[in-house]
Design an enzyme around this catalytic site. Sequence first.
Site, mmCIF file in Angstrom:
data_model
loop_
_atom_site.group_PDB
_atom_site.id
_atom_site.type_symbol
_atom_site.label_atom_id
_atom_site.label_comp_id
_atom_site.label_asym_id
_atom_site.label_seq_id
_atom_site.Cartn_x
_atom_site.Cartn_y
_atom_site.Cartn_z
ATOM 1 C CG ASP A 133 5.501 17.412 34.401
ATOM 2 O OD1 ASP A 133 5.937 16.247 34.510
ATOM 3 O OD2 ASP A 133 4.285 17.670 34.285
ATOM 4 N N GLY A 185 -4.979 11.886 30.461
ATOM 5 C CA GLY A 185 -4.370 11.166 29.353
ATOM 6 C C GLY A 185 -3.763 12.078 28.313
ATOM 7 C CG ASN A 186 -5.398 15.509 26.230
ATOM 8 O OD1 ASN A 186 -6.601 15.479 26.481
ATOM 9 N ND2 ASN A 186 -4.935 15.443 24.984
ATOM 10 C CB SER A 187 -0.074 14.117 30.943
ATOM 11 O OG SER A 187 -0.564 14.834 32.027
ATOM 12 C CG HIS A 220 2.963 14.005 35.314
ATOM 13 N ND1 HIS A 220 2.964 15.288 34.835
ATOM 14 C CD2 HIS A 220 1.814 13.455 34.861
ATOM 15 C CE1 HIS A 220 1.857 15.517 34.140
ATOM 16 N NE2 HIS A 220 1.145 14.410 34.136
ATOM 17 N N GLY A 266 6.733 12.394 42.016
ATOM 18 C CA GLY A 266 5.903 12.757 43.150
ATOM 19 C C GLY A 266 5.540 14.218 43.120
#
Length: 535
Positions: free
Chosen positions: A143, A217-219, A111, A273
């Site tokens: 993911d 933002g850590n994703s 994502h 999505g």
Amino acid sequence: MKLRYALLLVPAMLVAALAAACSGGDDDAPDPTATAASTGATGSTGATGATGGTGTQGTNDIDSYTKVQPAVIQIVAQGTFRDPEVGQADGSGAGSGFIISPDGLAVTNNHVVAGAATIEVFIGGDDSRGYNATIVGVSECNDLALIDIRESEPLPYLDWYEGQVSPGLDVYAAGFPLGDPEFTMTRGIVSKARASGESDWSSLDYSIEHDANTQGGNSGGPLVSTEGKVVGIHYASSEVSNTQVYYAVPGVIAQDVIEELKNADYEAIGVNGWAVYDQALNISGIWVASVSAGSPAAKAGILSGDIIMALNGLPMALDGTMADYCDVLRTAGEGEPMTVEVLRYDTGQTLRGEINGEAPIEVVSVAAAIEDDTDIDTGGGSETYSAYQSVTDDTGTLIVNVPVEWGDIDPRPCDNNGVDVPCVNAATDINGFYDSYTTSGMFFGLFGPTDLETLLEDYAQGSACSFYGTYEYEDPVFTGLYDIWENCDGQGTYFVNLAAAPEGGAYTVLIQMAIVVGGDWDALDQAFATFNVLQ
């Protein structure tokens, strides 16, 4: 448990309005306020240039959490985001990731990058130089994404944790939250080694629950052990009993997926999505924020803003998660054809076709089906109205699209044997619609549980028209029957009565429409595609 993305989306105004509307209210459902994963995405499938492996150039001397910074990256992915309610918007998403081989392979979340037009990487907090990166492979269901940093010099990289992951294990979340180029690390422990892996944007066998504080933002950033080894990839957070809890893709799952991603996309069709579910609107499916160019979804004709309602005949996201979507992908197998049903949300059109097949999605047209199955000439869409408007009845129960030229609209309840029922009348002239067969218009009403054939008999047009035939009707919510009458009052007018009900037959709807001019066949398609009961 309400999960949310850990990605920072810029600008912040691009919030997933549809997801917020489709929460379903279940405490175990994914967070409906989660922002859109990145902002659009177009990465390549099976990009060339990646050498793979865990490193044949140089060695890795990272043996402590205090040394991981040089191998952690900040990712800025720019592209186009499509929100069915807000519309199209350009922007950028900031996430994190980490390098896994000296030749520049790096891991992040799907994502963060899926569908991005450009991907720029900053290594170890050095914002003075950005590197272009390409997508090697993505996995929507896990993911995860594998990207290739375009740098010829050997790069520092992280190894995977090989010990047992159990509650109490010290972990450190590394990354670049809030889009800040300054490297950040927070400390916590594993609270659950095998927490639920179901969410509204992925479907893992299980996830790692931890309490190392993370933010947007850590994703995609690594969750490392004291020795600096990757325990998992951070991807989500939730609030449980007023306490923030965080989740990571387990390293043991990620390693197997990454091996697949070195060759091509895996458990993916190329969309960015998440699952949406709204019982009141009778909408459930996978909302497509963006589509990767050249992907199976793109080749099938799926657009950003579409909602994938069903795959291989199975309705999607009835539980608000990606579980059914990913189960179908895993059962069908990589690259195998799947039937797909799509709701084009901003037009209300239903489309059907195949992914990985030979039949791209096409608008489901009742008028076209009538023309195929009968000798009636519906005009093939050559004559249409200028535009359509959405109308509701006074009770807010019924909704349907009608031509703007049908300016005479009556949303008041109608009498049905002494009982007021929700209804909408719309026509160029309502009195003309009821008094003759020379005026275009429609009636849309709500009734209690009723036998469909009986309802059609009750509203038959009688001797004024010639009965043509009865045909079956089906869409993602309703099934029913419709009668066609022809040459009403010798005027050449067709008249269509539709009786339909949702699964279980809790109520019945009736639509009546006079087909006077060629554009009325297009109006019929619009009405059949958009009518709904908002209960």
